[in-house]
Design an enzyme around this catalytic site. Sequence first.
Site, PDB file in Angstrom:
ATOM      1  N   GLY A  20       0.842  -1.204   0.000  1.00 37.36           N
ATOM      2  CA  GLY A  20       0.000   0.000   0.000  1.00 37.36           C
ATOM      3  C   GLY A  20       0.872   1.247   0.000  1.00 37.36           C
ATOM      4  O   GLY A  20       2.037   1.212  -0.372  1.00 37.36           O
ATOM      5  N   GLU A  37      -8.496   3.765 -28.934  1.00 35.24           N
ATOM      6  CA  GLU A  37      -8.107   2.751 -27.944  1.00 35.24           C
ATOM      7  C   GLU A  37      -9.080   1.582 -27.967  1.00 35.24           C
ATOM      8  O   GLU A  37      -8.678   0.423 -27.894  1.00 35.24           O
ATOM      9  CB  GLU A  37      -8.033   3.377 -26.548  1.00 35.24           C
ATOM     10  CG  GLU A  37      -7.755   2.402 -25.422  1.00 35.24           C
ATOM     11  CD  GLU A  37      -6.483   1.580 -25.601  1.00 35.24           C
ATOM     12  OE1 GLU A  37      -5.637   1.925 -26.454  1.00 35.24           O
ATOM     13  OE2 GLU A  37      -6.352   0.561 -24.912  1.00 35.24           O
ATOM     14  N   LYS A  57      -8.019  -2.392 -28.632  1.00 35.48           N
ATOM     15  CA  LYS A  57      -8.402  -3.451 -27.689  1.00 35.48           C
ATOM     16  C   LYS A  57      -9.092  -4.588 -28.425  1.00 35.48           C
ATOM     17  O   LYS A  57      -8.778  -5.753 -28.257  1.00 35.48           O
ATOM     18  CB  LYS A  57      -9.328  -2.896 -26.603  1.00 35.48           C
ATOM     19  CG  LYS A  57      -8.665  -2.086 -25.542  1.00 35.48           C
ATOM     20  CD  LYS A  57      -7.900  -2.880 -24.513  1.00 35.48           C
ATOM     21  CE  LYS A  57      -6.446  -3.025 -24.702  1.00 35.48           C
ATOM     22  NZ  LYS A  57      -5.582  -1.974 -25.034  1.00 35.48           N
ATOM     23  N   HIS A  78     -15.368  11.027 -46.105  1.00 38.80           N
ATOM     24  CA  HIS A  78     -14.233  11.204 -47.026  1.00 38.80           C
ATOM     25  C   HIS A  78     -13.651   9.870 -47.461  1.00 38.80           C
ATOM     26  O   HIS A  78     -12.492   9.792 -47.842  1.00 38.80           O
ATOM     27  CB  HIS A  78     -13.173  12.078 -46.343  1.00 38.80           C
ATOM     28  CG  HIS A  78     -13.672  13.447 -46.014  1.00 38.80           C
ATOM     29  ND1 HIS A  78     -13.879  14.418 -46.965  1.00 38.80           N
ATOM     30  CD2 HIS A  78     -14.083  13.974 -44.837  1.00 38.80           C
ATOM     31  CE1 HIS A  78     -14.373  15.501 -46.387  1.00 38.80           C
ATOM     32  NE2 HIS A  78     -14.505  15.253 -45.088  1.00 38.80           N
ATOM     33  N   LYS A  94       3.912  -8.661 -23.998  1.00 39.88           N
ATOM     34  CA  LYS A  94       3.497  -7.621 -23.045  1.00 39.88           C
ATOM     35  C   LYS A  94       4.430  -6.410 -23.133  1.00 39.88           C
ATOM     36  O   LYS A  94       3.993  -5.279 -23.016  1.00 39.88           O
ATOM     37  CB  LYS A  94       3.510  -8.166 -21.615  1.00 39.88           C
ATOM     38  CG  LYS A  94       3.035  -7.157 -20.561  1.00 39.88           C
ATOM     39  CD  LYS A  94       1.633  -6.675 -20.849  1.00 39.88           C
ATOM     40  CE  LYS A  94       1.195  -5.571 -19.925  1.00 39.88           C
ATOM     41  NZ  LYS A  94      -0.080  -4.941 -20.364  1.00 39.88           N
TER      42      LYS A  94
HETATM   43  C1  AGP Z   1      -1.693  -2.452 -25.337  1.00 40.62           C
HETATM   44  O1  AGP Z   1      -2.958  -3.111 -25.209  1.00 40.62           O
HETATM   45  C2  AGP Z   1      -0.783  -3.174 -26.265  1.00 40.62           C
HETATM   46  N1  AGP Z   1      -0.509  -4.462 -25.720  1.00 40.62           N
HETATM   47  C3  AGP Z   1       0.449  -2.424 -26.709  1.00 40.62           C
HETATM   48  O2  AGP Z   1      -0.004  -1.536 -27.705  1.00 40.62           O
HETATM   49  C4  AGP Z   1       1.225  -1.581 -25.675  1.00 40.62           C
HETATM   50  O3  AGP Z   1       0.408  -0.507 -25.258  1.00 40.62           O
HETATM   51  C5  AGP Z   1       2.481  -1.006 -26.342  1.00 40.62           C
HETATM   52  O4  AGP Z   1       3.310  -2.075 -26.707  1.00 40.62           O
HETATM   53  C6  AGP Z   1       3.250  -0.050 -25.436  1.00 40.62           C
HETATM   54  O5  AGP Z   1       3.707  -0.743 -24.304  1.00 40.62           O
HETATM   55  P1  AGP Z   1       4.279   0.129 -23.076  1.00 40.62           P
HETATM   56  O6  AGP Z   1       3.144   0.971 -22.583  1.00 40.62           O
HETATM   57  O7  AGP Z   1       4.739  -0.878 -22.072  1.00 40.62           O
HETATM   58  O8  AGP Z   1       5.393   0.985 -23.601  1.00 40.62           O
END
Ligand code: AGP
Length: 609
Positions: free
Chosen positions: A101, A482, A486, A505, A604
């Site tokens: 925390g 965004e 997703k 357009h 990730k």
């Molecule tokens: C987010 O959902 C994606 N997995 C990917 O676009 C990510 O945001 C991007 O690779 C940037 O990563 P970071 O924020 O760790 O720099």
Amino acid sequence: MCGIVGYIGPNQAAPFLIEGLTKLEYRGYDSAGIAVFDGEKINVEKSVGRLGALTQIIEQKQPQGCLGIGHTRWATHGRPSDANSHPHTDCTGKFVVVHNGIIENYMTLKEKLIAKGHIFKSETDTEVVAHLFEESYEGDFEAAVKKVLAQIEGSYALVFMTQLEPDKIICTKQDNPLVIGLGQGENFIASDIPAIINRTRKTYILSDGEMAIVTKDSVWVQNRQGVPVTKKVFEVNWDAEAAEKGGYEHFMIKEIYEQPKAIRETLTGRFNKDDSAVVFETLKWTKEELLKIKKIAIVACGTAYHAGIVGKYYLENLARIPVEVDVASEFRYRSPLIDEETLTIVVSQSGETLDTLAGLKEAKRLGSKTLAVTNVVGSSIAREADQVIYTWAGPEIAVASTKAYTTQLIVMFLFGLYMAGIREMLPKERIKELIAGARNLPAQAHELLENVDPIKTFAQKYGFNEDVFFIGRALDYCVALEGSLKLKEISYIHAEAYAAGELKHGTLALIIEGVPVIALATQEDVYEKTLSNIKEVKARDAVVIGIALEGDDQIDKYVDHAIHIPRADKYLAPILAVIPLQLLAYYAAKTRGCDVDKPRNLAKSVTVE
Ligand code: AGP
């Protein structure tokens, strides 16, 4: 978010402590440590780095003892280091604590303790608790803990032990989880069920304000007023893997539901006493230095880039300062006009994205001041930037970023308000109004997450479409970007986001009967224009899902389905409007049987160009 464990019983403590911390590494993994009472004194072993580093130390040193506590850290105050790792002790080493925390008033307490002669060994807020424990102890462990709790403010799960009363452990919680595993002649303490599930399935789930005195044969719980509490045994019927996700099916949905807490934590300690200004204790630039900034560049990738686009709106509208936003992989190849009068903000959840790190280095080479907005203390980007403002979302495990995005928006909003204050661009009343609105966000996000059935239904109904469009104007367009990412990255549906006014357009040619269009209509100053765009796509027989503010009864006349979000200031609406889009992506991916937490081809943290 950190992982805490404790053991008291007839067996050696170290094996359970390490086993438990291993199961809690998803809660934090930048450093770890354990403290074990060997019958005479408390031995503390701790190390920066993943838990493996500590495990090697423990295998060599084999600390003996049947009473112990442990911790795996996700740094918030104080970078990852041996000294900043938990457990933390007082000056004598007789009093030891582990903490999850944020102790909000730790600086004030630390100054008082130093003035009394206490010697601090770390930069953390937690160490203050260990010295308070020492100060407060007058022969009664329980009374000492109560005296400590009366002085600290903030969120915590705390576990205390002292060699002066080695027949018990005391633990308590406020806004952070703590469970007690009930064994036979032994008892276990942990932040979360995964740590104890292999030892016992009988648990007490502590509630806020409750304090437990744990011996090997008993667990005595009392409330904040010292009144005994009869706890109901919670029988855990999850399997170990499900337990790591807190009972959620995927990390992504768990992290979507952690957003109210992540938003609250990221706001914590960042307003002055009367909520009339934003404060960043960690920012070292003077007002004069910031007033010299003539332009801001924002550099990021993916979701973080989408947060940067929202940041542009905040900084240009609130602080009236020009902002350019670039995807990091393009930024350094376009000969950017960056100099000493530029502030470059790099946004990165992981703090390790190579493109973003390279953009940061290029900005520094060109003489720019640099500010990192990141979720990982001590990450490469955090270390490379001149200054850092952290999101306090806790570890984000799912590849698809959710709570990191909303907390990045929070930091961009706060920084926009901060710069508006410094540049005297907003009346004090307007700043107070926006701060009050921000403080409502955690509750509003929680309210949104209580009613997800309509979104599940849409996802199941339209989840097999191969093309989906997201449209919006102004900040709604930023959120559409965004929402589109997703959906794309976890359901593999080909989704596109368009500025609603741009449809005519070209893209309108793709709108045919039955194509799902997600229309964001939360921005009141462009609402009528967005309605026109909704009519445009409806005229081509699209199926329209509208995202609108509560109380908007117009939208229902024009869309096939409407999702209402709690009313919020236009600058705060994006932080709420994205949540239905995250849920839509999640349930669509589930409908399609996709690997939600680990989508194909993605990582990730992208540490390659
Ligand atoms: C987010 O959902 C994606 N997995 C990917 O676009 C990510 O945001 C991007 O690779 C940037 O990563 P970071 O924020 O760790 O720099």
